[in-house]
Scaffold this active site. Structure first.
Site: not given
Length: 410
Positions: A20, A23-25, A44, A170, A174
């Site tokens: 978070a 970006g999107i978070g 992180k 990938y 996902k």
């Protein structure tokens, strides 16, 4: 620009959001903060990144400036002890956890041969294992909430082999997140915990997209995802669970009539880059492996293109690109061509390159010509299934920048 009004439904609720700090978070965190929510920033980034803006502490300041309460926690979702500590600290500070948003994710767009196991492990440990771990550790607190949600930023489960053939490692990582939704939605029904997935229909202007393509003009802003997440998290978890939602469907159902303001470049609103894992009419249902035979009397568009390309090569372009490309052209002008932007002043021509290519691009001759004429972006062609890439996709996408300089000359 948010087009969905805040309702206050998340006031006093505690959200635990992985990744978070940007970006999107972070966008989801800020949207919830406007309701007066408590947000645990589990990420992180404690120290500023040289290329990417934002830390858990700057995100916390933004959340509190909007009226929310923040708890920045240094969390690598691969580390069980760090996740557990953050969960414990959150529950202690805010007296519980109501909502978990599994947003943290890693991406490497490489085929099987070019995926080193370190990157494979990173994607699976962050995407699939991290999502499972955070869900497992938040579960005791979610059970005690009367408005419990888990929201994973992951795609609909699409068994089209095309999406596996491009980057199987990938895709699996996902889809692991999406399988958590499928299983946990059913498992947690008895606890009235809603478990859902949210995925953008188009590319979203995040640091990852900018790094991959160098361009956000065919993307939408993060606001469409945060608006959609907000709508989903305000729904009744007892009845809203097990859904694989797309952002624009959610905001449209919520009453947004015009999606244009979400576009980074409103003039490109009809030419947005579609995201991975979504089938559109005319997309391949399986990898294209058939080889068309060359036809007699074919034109010479491709040789002319490479003649023009050869005149634009320079040591400066080589320095900026540092990649060798092989082009397998199909259709009327079937053949193999190459561009070497790694050695000397650069070179190009017919046949395979002298050194192994960093990326091999396969496409129809007509699409190839459109790509170099600036009518078709490599990223768009790749997403639409018109371009198949083997090798380093990030280096392949560097062609987009090179083509801008070629556009007026080819």
């Amino acid at each position: 620009m948010s087009l969905v009004a805040n309702t206050g439904k998340l006031a006093g609720r505690t959200l635990f959001i992985t990744g978070a700090s940007r970006g999107i978070g972070k966008a989801i965190a800020l949207k919830a903060a406007k309701d007066g929510a408590n947000v645990v920033i589990a990420a992180k980034t404690a120290e500023p990144h040289p290329k990417l803006p934002g830390t858990i502490y700057t995100a916390a300041e933004e959340i509190e400036a909007l009226g929310g309460k923040a708890l920045p926690c240094i969390v690598d979702v691969r580390d069980e002890k760090q996740v557990q500590k953050a969960v414990d600290d959150a529950a202690k500070k805010f007296n519980g956890i109501d909502i978990l948003v599994n947003n943290a994710s890693a991406i490497t767009l490489t085929d099987t041969a070019h995926t080193d196991m370190k990157r494979y492990d990173l994607m699976h440990n962050i995407n699939t294992r991290g999502t499972f771990l955070a869900s497992k550790l938040c579960l005791p607190h979610l059970k005690n909430s009367n408005h419990a949600h888990i929201l994973n930023l992951s795609p609909p489960l699409n068994m089209n082999p095309y999406w596996f053939s491009l980057h199987v490692a990938y895709t699996m990582a996902k889809y692991g997140m999406s399988m958590c939704v499928l299983g946990m939605a059913e498992e947690f029904k008895q606890f009235n915990i809603g478990v859902n997935a949210l995925w953008p229909r188009t590319a979203i202007a995040t640091a990852a997209i900018e790094m991959l393509t160098g361009d956000t003009s065919t993307s939408r802003k993060v606001d469409i995802v945060s608006d959609a997440a907000y709508v989903m998290l305000c729904k009744d978890p007892k009845t809203y669970t097990g859904n694989f939602a797309l952002d624009d469907d959610i905001v449209t159902e919520a009453g947004v009539k015009d999606l244009t303001p979400y576009a980074c470049d409103p003039s490109n609103v009809s030419n947005l880059l579609l995201d991975f894992f979504l089938n559109e009419p005319g997309w391949p249902t399986q990898p294209k492996s058939e080889v068309k035979k060359p036809q007699a009397g074919a034109g010479g568009q491709i040789p002319q293109l490479f003649d023009a390309i050869s005149k634009t090569l320079s040591a400066d372009l080589v320095k900026k690109t540092q990649a060798i490309y092989q082009f397998n052209v199909k259709g009327k002008e079937e053949g193999v061509w190459h561009i070497d932007l790694k050695n000397g002043d650069g070179s190009c021509g017919q046949g395979e390159p002298k050194s192994p290519p960093d990326a091999t691009l396969t496409m129809d001759g007509a699409n190839f010509a459109d790509m170099f004429a600036g009518k078709l972006k490599p990223t768009t062609a790749f997403m639409m299934g018109k371009l198949k890439i083997a090798g380093d996709i990030q280096k392949a996408m560097k062609l987009e920048k090179m083509m801008k300089s070629l556009k007026n000359k080819v």
